[in-house]
Design an enzyme around this catalytic site. Structure first.
Site, PDB file in Angstrom:
ATOM      1  N   LYS A 338     -48.839  91.427 -23.514  1.00  0.00           N
ATOM      2  CA  LYS A 338     -47.906  90.697 -24.384  1.00  0.00           C
ATOM      3  C   LYS A 338     -48.199  90.875 -25.874  1.00  0.00           C
ATOM      4  O   LYS A 338     -47.822  90.044 -26.692  1.00  0.00           O
ATOM      5  CB  LYS A 338     -47.892  89.205 -24.027  1.00  0.00           C
ATOM      6  CG  LYS A 338     -47.165  88.898 -22.731  1.00  0.00           C
ATOM      7  CD  LYS A 338     -45.687  88.939 -22.954  1.00  0.00           C
ATOM      8  CE  LYS A 338     -44.906  88.955 -21.657  1.00  0.00           C
ATOM      9  NZ  LYS A 338     -43.503  89.286 -21.864  1.00  0.00           N
TER      10      LYS A 338
ATOM     11  N   GLN B 245     -44.470  78.762 -24.428  1.00  0.00           N
ATOM     12  CA  GLN B 245     -43.776  79.887 -23.800  1.00  0.00           C
ATOM     13  C   GLN B 245     -44.647  80.588 -22.763  1.00  0.00           C
ATOM     14  O   GLN B 245     -44.136  81.112 -21.782  1.00  0.00           O
ATOM     15  CB  GLN B 245     -43.319  80.876 -24.863  1.00  0.00           C
ATOM     16  CG  GLN B 245     -42.207  80.276 -25.698  1.00  0.00           C
ATOM     17  CD  GLN B 245     -41.434  81.302 -26.486  1.00  0.00           C
ATOM     18  OE1 GLN B 245     -41.645  82.504 -26.362  1.00  0.00           O
ATOM     19  NE2 GLN B 245     -40.528  80.834 -27.298  1.00  0.00           N
ATOM     20  N   VAL B 246     -45.958  80.617 -22.994  1.00  0.00           N
ATOM     21  CA  VAL B 246     -46.835  81.262 -22.017  1.00  0.00           C
ATOM     22  C   VAL B 246     -47.003  80.370 -20.789  1.00  0.00           C
ATOM     23  O   VAL B 246     -47.065  80.859 -19.670  1.00  0.00           O
ATOM     24  CB  VAL B 246     -48.216  81.574 -22.636  1.00  0.00           C
ATOM     25  CG1 VAL B 246     -49.127  82.232 -21.608  1.00  0.00           C
ATOM     26  CG2 VAL B 246     -48.074  82.476 -23.848  1.00  0.00           C
TER      27      VAL B 246
ATOM     28  N   GLU C  83     -44.759  84.941 -16.573  1.00  0.00           N
ATOM     29  CA  GLU C  83     -43.984  85.630 -17.620  1.00  0.00           C
ATOM     30  C   GLU C  83     -43.554  84.610 -18.652  1.00  0.00           C
ATOM     31  O   GLU C  83     -43.331  83.449 -18.334  1.00  0.00           O
ATOM     32  CB  GLU C  83     -42.732  86.250 -16.996  1.00  0.00           C
ATOM     33  CG  GLU C  83     -42.901  87.673 -16.529  1.00  0.00           C
ATOM     34  CD  GLU C  83     -43.010  88.648 -17.688  1.00  0.00           C
ATOM     35  OE1 GLU C  83     -42.359  88.421 -18.713  1.00  0.00           O
ATOM     36  OE2 GLU C  83     -43.763  89.628 -17.554  1.00  0.00           O
ATOM     37  N   CYS C  84     -43.441  85.043 -19.892  1.00  0.00           N
ATOM     38  CA  CYS C  84     -42.905  84.077 -20.852  1.00  0.00           C
ATOM     39  C   CYS C  84     -41.646  84.614 -21.475  1.00  0.00           C
ATOM     40  O   CYS C  84     -41.242  85.702 -21.184  1.00  0.00           O
ATOM     41  CB  CYS C  84     -43.927  83.765 -21.912  1.00  0.00           C
ATOM     42  SG  CYS C  84     -44.794  85.202 -22.478  1.00  0.00           S
TER      43      CYS C  84
END
Ligand code: SF4
Ligand code: SF4
Ligand code: SF4
Ligand code: SF4
Lengths: 374, 357, 84
Positions: A338, B245-246, C83-84
């Protein structure tokens, strides 16, 4: 038009203004207005964490928003369509999008701020809609951890500043790296853009992880005849000279000239005066790491200029494509999970990237030499 | 199965969207001028011209199928082709000069007026927020609508010192932009995220990713009997919501929100290079649909710039000339201590004695 | 490194439910995923799967359509990072 001004008072309020109203568009479609009304009334969105759904035929370009109000709508799925570069949309394409949105979707088309096109629909309608889009020469992609939002400025078809054919380069990259747009496999999303000149109308250096910007290397070209005509017609010469940020413009009394090593190769004089045109030795600068989002260790950032000038000749984009691909591989192999390109470059250092890719560090990319001995 | 394999692997060719007669003139343009608000004229070396009409679209580029058909119909009747702008407006390219007046009148009557060119307020760019996004702190489209309505005249006239671009992002993700604009409006959360121990432990969260995503190191792992937990340092947290968000299953947020207003962002490299906007009003209420506090502050900024800006001077250049201290005092920016960059103080605290009073 | 036979039967059944009939290539990818998880305590990313298997990205997408890592996680029960 909804007769439901009582049912959705806040939405209704947003249709009363003078300017074009998004609620009018929503209410002319099958979008569930109650979801938006919920958000406006409570100050909290009615959507929940969704994500990327798995439609076996469609590895990318499909996504869903979950709903916190299942009695209004269970979920909201949508398709993301790869846009023609430069934002160009003909009547035929607009009508095709309209009919797809009506037949398979909610009758609503979203021209997103990222440059893509979205159509809200349901899971069942996705594959049939994609087949129809394909038949019309359009396709989906650009979701998940893949190559995203590949956009360009309008280019030489309309713009008098275009140093390179930005939409042509973006289309080339999009075709060559189509699998990267349609089969997610990177550590994180990576957005790309191509701007035709340093004016960077699409803000590629700030918004995109990975971009190419048209630049010129020789000096702007001054046509003193055109200049005289421009002055005659009221052109402000003093204002023009003052507008040069580098103080590189000099007036000899009869002609205007540029002090060569002072010039920044910006666009200020060219934008202001028709007698000054961009230089003829043209190419692209390579910039990586831009992002708007307040995410990751670096937060929002302007990208790093890694290579000041890559020549572009005869619309041959192979070398640029090679670099584009090589950098994506390097990032993907070495990034943390990410990790956006900007955070990655900040961590490993721009020099490391250049070294790994076998590129020279040009003095032009230095803002300043270091001011310590480490 | 006879249907072809998906995905089909098509990157659309933009050249299909442009008629041959316009493609043939590609690269021939040498200058352009704004004829009147919303109308651009590009000139070729041989003296030929190309007219473009730019219209305002509703905030956020959300269009019903019927509006899309209207755009298509207008292209067929009045122009060669169209394009969506990077600011979510729309342009008709190759408008027939003899039909210009009729076209402009028709657009006006249909509620999509021509404007937003040159020294005017351009189309406000924003994200979808409450219409279709789970992360939104505030509703960018309705803020955009309120600002557009209030400053409507400035879209249709060109009497500002320079172009004015406003962008609005509904949350720290900034999909709608904000940091790149002359005036950026940033939706932010007020409260620090909270960790719910039971659901956090139940959710099998990637702790490494969670910790690495926090920009301030506010989130720290902590071993408990039941497994690895995290704690959030309230003083360090900048409420960026990355952690939410994670790990949405274990970390949540009370959805109290506000906006920050930033000024002086600019994107191109004409004159100075790209620069992000700086926050001048760190905390402005943004409860839908009462946006008067936002509009008042934007009006103060625009009025000062309109009054004291030199012709051609964008907001960033204006502030550079007059200096931050004067600008902040004149617009009444406050509180000043909230304007200092908490994370990178070296970028906002002066290290010379060049004071301006 | 493949799981024991009873686990394999379970995996085969779950795959069939998801419309996938497992062949040799599928098992190869599943074995790699197990081995990777054993070493790293996190599921193998698609990129690593490509490298370790020598298969192309598109082939893997053919074998486990939609979201390959998600499918492998669903079928094997190896935990999927959020997942983000
Ligand atoms: S970036 Fe340059 S070439 Fe592209 S549209 Fe803007 S001014 Fe024209
Ligand atoms: S390109 Fe920029 S720096 Fe060079 S002469 Fe023109 S205004 Fe001055
Ligand atoms: S900026 Fe935030 S609220 Fe707006 S669309 Fe992006 S994630 Fe959603
Ligand atoms: S909101 Fe941002 S700063 Fe605060 S703990 Fe979460 S990730 Fe860290």
């Amino acid at each position: 038009m909804p007769g439901d001004s009582k049912e959705f008072p806040l939405c209704h309020e947003l249709m009363k203004g003078r300017s074009p109203s998004h609620v009018r568009e929503l209410s002319n479609s099958r979008y569930p207005l109650a979801m938006y009304e919920h958000g406006l009334a409570t100050g909290e969105t009615a959507y929940g964490h969704g994500g990327y759904i798995s439609i076996p035929e469609l590895p990318s370009g499909v996504a869903v928003r979950n709903s916190c109000r299942p009695e209004i709508i269970e979920e909201s799925a949508y398709l993301r369509i790869l846009p023609p570069a430069g934002g160009w949309l003909s009547a035929v394409t607009l009508e095709k999008l309209a009919s797809c949105a009506e037949t398979y979707g909610k009758g609503l088309i979203h021209l997103t701020s990222g440059g893509t096109i979205e159509i809200y629909t349901t899971r069942e309608q996705m594959v049939p809609m994609v087949r129809e889009l394909n038949a019309a020469g359009l396709d989906i992609g650009s979701t998940g951890n893949d190559l995203r939002c590949l956009t360009a400025c309008c280019g030489p078809a309309r713009c008098d500043m275009a140093l390179i054919d930005a939409p042509a380069l973006a289309t080339y990259l999009g075709q060559r790296f189509i699998d990267e747009q349609q089969y997610p496999g990177y550590p994180q999303k990576v957005k790309s853009g191509v701007a035709g000149c340093p004016n960077d109308c699409i803000r590629a250096m700030m918004q995109k992880d990975h971009s190419f910007i048209g630049v010129y290397r020789d000096l702007p070209q001054i046509n003193n005849e055109v200049l005289a005509a421009w002055q005659e017609a009221g052109g402000d010469l003093a204002g023009l000279i003052a507008a040069c940020p580098a103080g590189a413009l000099t007036w000899t009394g009869t002609t205007l000239a540029i002090v060569p090593n002072k010039c920044w190769h910006c666009m200020a004089c060219i934008n202001l005066c028709p007698a000054i045109r961009p230089g003829r030795e043209r190419g692209v600068a390579w910039v990586a790491g831009g992002k708007y989002g307040h995410r990751g260790p670096q937060g929002p950032m302007v990208g790093y200029v890694l290579v000041p000038f890559i020549p572009v000749k005869d619309d041959d984009y192979t070398a640029i494509g090679d670099l584009f691909g090589a950098f994506l591989e390097l990032w993907a192999d070495n990034a943390r999970k990410k990790e956006r390109v900007g955070d990655f470059i900040a961590r490993v250092g721009p020099l490391w990237v250049l070294k790994e890719l076998g590129l020279k560090v040009e003095p032009q990319i230095l803002l300043s030499p270091k001011r310590n001995g480490f | 199965m006879s249907a072809p394999d998906l995905p089909a692997g098509i990157m659309p060719d933009y050249r299909r969207e442009i008629p041959a007669e316009l493609l043939a003139r590609q690269g021939s343009w040498v200058w352009h001028e704004v004829v009147q608000p919303g109308v651009l004229r590009h000139l070729a070396a041989d003296g030929s011209e190309l007219l473009t009409v730019r219209i305002l679209l509703p905030p956020n580029g959300l269009l019903s199928a019927s509006t899309l058909r209207d755009l298509a119909r207008w292209i067929r009747e009045y122009a060669l082709t169209g394009r969506r702008t990077s600011r979510q407006g729309f342009e008709f390219v190759g408008v027939r000069p003899e039909k210009l007046e009729k076209f402009l009148a028709e657009l006006q009557a249909a509620g999509f007026p021509a404007g937003g060119t040159g020294k005017s307020l351009h189309q406000i760019k924003c994200c979808t927020s409450f219409i279709h996004c789970q992360n939104a702190a505030v509703d960018a489209p309705s803020i955009a609508q309120a600002i557009t309505d209030y400053f409507y005249r400035d879209f249709l006239q060109q009497d500002l010192p320079a172009p004015l671009k406003i962008s609005i992002g509904g949350c720290p993700n900034q999909c709608g932009g904000g940091v790149e604009a002359d005036i950026g409006i940033l939706g932010l959360y007020d409260s620090v995220p909270e960790v719910d121990e039971a659901s956090f432990l139940a959710a099998n969260i990637d702790i490494g990713l969670l910790v690495s995503w926090c920009p301030t190191g506010a989130i720290r792992p902590r071993q408990t009997e039941k497994g690895t937990m995290v704690t959030i340092d309230v003083d360090r947290c900048v409420r960026c919501t990355s952690c939410v968000q994670v790990a949405p299953e274990g970390i949540s947020l009370k959805k109290k929100s506000y906006v920050a207003i930033a000024v002086g962002g600019h994107g191109g490299n004409s004159c100075k290079g790209p620069e992000m906007a700086a926050i001048v009003f760190p905390r402005v209420p943004a409860r839908p649909l009462d946006y008067s506090a936002i509009i008042d502050r934007i009006e103060v900024i625009i009025n000062y710039w309109r009054r004291a800006g030199k012709p051609g001077e964008r907001l960033a250049g204006f502030i550079e000339r007059t200096g931050w201290s004067d600008f902040l005092e004149t617009i009444g920016a406050s509180p000043v201590e909230e304007l200092v960059d908490k994370r990178l103080p070296q970028t906002s605290i002066r290290r010379d004695l060049h004071f301006r009073y | 490194m493949l799981p024991p036979d009873d686990k394999k039967r379970e995996i085969t059944a779950r795959a069939r439910q998801r419309g996938i009939i497992l062949n040799e290539d599928h098992w190869k990818l599943i074995a790699i995923s197990y081995e990777y998880y054993d070493q790293h305590r996190t599921i193998c990313t698609l990129r690593n799967l490509i490298k370790l298997s020598g298969l192309e990205k598109k082939q893997i997408y053919k074998l486990f359509p939609g979201n390959p890592i998600g499918e492998i996680s669903q079928i094997t029960g190896l935990p999927m990072p959020k997942e983000c």
